[in-house]
Design an enzyme around this catalytic site. Structure first.
Site, PDB file in Angstrom:
ATOM      1  CD  GLN A 130     -11.711   5.281   9.059  1.00 44.39           C
ATOM      2  OE1 GLN A 130     -10.754   4.399   8.900  1.00 44.39           O
ATOM      3  NE2 GLN A 130     -11.955   6.189   8.465  1.00 44.39           N
ATOM      4  CE  LYS A 167     -14.499   5.752   5.252  1.00 41.59           C
ATOM      5  NZ  LYS A 167     -13.618   6.517   4.618  1.00 41.59           N
ATOM      6  CG  HIS A 224     -15.442  11.854   9.418  1.00 42.76           C
ATOM      7  ND1 HIS A 224     -16.432  12.243   8.307  1.00 42.76           N
ATOM      8  CD2 HIS A 224     -14.477  11.418   8.582  1.00 42.76           C
ATOM      9  CE1 HIS A 224     -15.953  12.278   7.209  1.00 42.76           C
ATOM     10  NE2 HIS A 224     -14.753  11.798   7.220  1.00 42.76           N
ATOM     11  CB  CYS A 227     -13.389  14.776   7.158  1.00 43.99           C
ATOM     12  SG  CYS A 227     -13.152  14.852   5.444  1.00 43.99           S
ATOM     13  CG  ASP A 236     -18.518   7.346  11.963  1.00 43.04           C
ATOM     14  OD1 ASP A 236     -18.420   6.133  11.174  1.00 43.04           O
ATOM     15  OD2 ASP A 236     -18.112   8.321  11.855  1.00 43.04           O
TER      16      ASP A 236
END
Lengths: 142, 416
Positions: free
Chosen positions: B207, B230, B127, B370, B204
């Protein structure tokens, strides 16, 4: 299914332009003056190339990638401004902008009037205006 | 054979008031949880309750109300610690979200530790938030940014990754789960390789944390970032986990109130971890809401959530894959992936697909997500993205599929 609502957005005339765009990728890269505009929120991309001689649009083309509304609007715009004087092009650009912001149509816009339905889909207005913004930028440079 | 509806967590749907909304006259089918998740009533109530009954600034007052707010805020930190199995509560820093978390690492750790000739290893799956900070760091320090290639299924090419790891590699910055294709990267394996060459690994987890059990110690991640919104918490709150030894050696990113100890005229001393990173009044309600979201998710169980989502993902992949002219990008089986599915339908532009689905009350993402380098790598400018969470059902997938078939007819057959 409630897709009939879409008919306000994707009218037959719009889809015809989108499927068979005019002045699409017709000029070679090194002809005329070019500007590239990008919509960072959705990825739509247009490269607009104009040849202006003696204050008139002599030739033009657009290249790029985007949705049906984007392609139809760019295609209609190129039809409209071809062979027009810079003053006429500026007036048309203002009229298109007035239509998209205030809903005032103008007969001079021809088929581009069919894009008034896009106003009912606020998230898609940028798709219709991107090519005109590219044009405005080219005119400022000129 | 289980019934189709048992694929989903149908019974939890009542916990999400927004799912009763209508969009364009149709029942809302929310398929954009990778962008932000919907919030259970318990989270909304907890935030409201804080503002109504315990609102005060934290770490400030000697009065009772301030202590109550502080207890809630620090309690949320302990909940995060348990959620990701951090060894110590001081390793949990509250940020605005994943983007800020990664920026803290790239500016505070990166600028201190990198020099010209060093390498930062990223992948094409990243991302922009786990890419642009490293681009800027590379420009500032003269370090080199290198990309791990993907294999044909869209997974990290681990042979290429090993090949690119070398003693000059100082930072490996990878996503745990792709926000475009849903692939789960084998982070534990990668950190063991990266540590062999002395690199630190920045993960990261935006997600991943909402969808999978995450154990930062088992992953041996040096830094792990994720966002509250999220995983059903409020927006504007996120987490940066860092190993204590690393956090202790890096300077604060911002200076001001709350993070100081003693302030003289020309210099000041700073608080210990974690507060020395949290300058100014923090997002107290956000942290409390995040704590409530974690409590909600843990009451169901992350392993259970992951298993249910895997079943629904397999079902969705099968049904979507059966639509003629629909191309799925990334792995088309349900293994080692989450419920993020990206595709294109015939030659219809993703924006047109998304607007048409919106008319059916089905909210999906269309665009570059993104992740522009990944889009170019896949050879597309935009895609449609559907992303699932525990409140989605097989019946919703069926509605999506029926709508896509109708949309294809509308655009392809009606306008030729």
């Amino acid at each position: 299914m409630t897709l009939h609502n879409l008919d306000q957005l994707y009218r037959q005339v719009i889809m015809t332009y989108a499927k068979h765009p005019h002045h699409f990728q017709s000029l070679s890269a090194d002809t005329g003056q070019a500007v590239t505009k990008y919509n960072p929120t959705c990825g739509d991309l247009i490269k607009l190339t104009l040849v202006i001689e003696n204050g008139r649009v002599q030739d033009l083309s657009f290249d790029g990638d985007g949705c049906a509304i984007f392609k139809a609007s760019a295609s209609m715009m190129t039809d409209l401004i071809n062979h027009k004087s810079i003053e006429e092009v500026q007036r048309l650009s203002q009229q298109f902008s007035a239509m998209m912001t205030d809903g005032q149509t103008s007969a001079a816009l021809g088929d581009a009037c069919s894009l008034i339905g896009v106003r009912k889909f606020p998230t898609r207005i940028k798709c219709a205006t991107l090519s005109w913004h590219a044009l405005d930028e080219l005119l400022i440079q000129n | 054979m289980q019934s189709r509806e048992s694929y989903s967590m149908k019974e939890c749907r009542a916990d999400f008031p927004i799912l009763n909304e209508k969009i364009n006259g149709q029942p809302l089918i929310y398929l954009d949880s990778a962008a932000t998740a919907q919030k259970p009533a318990k989270v909304l109530a907890k935030v409201q309750d804080y503002y109504q009954h315990q609102n005060a600034n934290v770490h400030r007052g000697v009065y009772t109300l301030s202590q109550a707010a502080t207890d809630l805020y620090e309690g949320a930190r302990n909940q995060v610690q348990a959620f990701i199995n951090a060894a110590d509560w001081t390793e949990v820093l509250f940020t605005r979200g994943t983007t800020e978390s990664i920026n803290w690492v790239s500016t505070a750790y990166g600028q201190q530790h990198l020099q010209a000739g060093d390498e930062i290893l990223v992948s094409y799956l990243e991302h922009h938030s786990n890419l642009v900070p490293w681009q800027v760091l590379a420009q500032q320090t003269g370090a080199k940014l290198r990309y791990v290639e993907l294999d044909e299924a869209g997974r990290l090419d681990l042979v290429d990754l090993r090949h690119k790891l070398n003693p000059s590699t100082k930072i490996v910055a990878l996503t745990h789960v792709s926000n475009v294709t849903g692939v789960i990267n084998p982070i534990a394996q990668i950190t063991s390789w990266a540590h062999q060459v002395g690199a630190v690994v920045v993960v990261d987890g935006a997600q991943a944390a909402p969808h999978l059990p995450v154990d930062v110690q088992a992953l041996d991640a040096d830094f792990y970032a994720f966002s509250g919104h999220k995983l059903m918490g409020p927006t504007g709150i996120g987490v940066l986990y860092g190993k204590k030894a690393l956090l202790e050696e890096i300077p604060p990113v911002q200076y001001g109130g709350e993070m100081i100890e003693y302030v003289g005229l020309d210099e000041a001393t700073f608080q210990p971890l974690p507060w020395r990173f949290e300058a100014g009044t923090p997002n107290i309600a956000g942290a409390i809401g995040l704590g409530a979201a974690i409590e909600y998710l843990r009451s169901i169980g992350m392993a259970q959530i992951a298993a249910n989502e895997a079943q629904l993902t397999t079902y969705a992949l099968k049904k979507l894959g059966a639509i003629e002219g629909l191309q799925i990008y990334g792995p088309t089986n349900g293994q080692n992936r989450t419920g993020v599915i990206t595709f294109n339908l015939a030659d219809i532009h993703p924006h047109d697909v998304a607007t048409a689905l919106d008319q059916e009350g089905i909210e999906v993402r269309a665009g570059h997500h993104c992740a522009q380098p990944l889009m170019r790598y896949l050879g597309v400018t935009a895609t449609v993205r559907v992303s699932l969470y525990l409140y989605n059902t097989a019946a919703e997938i069926d509605r999506l599929v029926a709508s896509l078939v109708a949309i294809k007819e509308y655009f392809v057959d009606d306008f030729t």
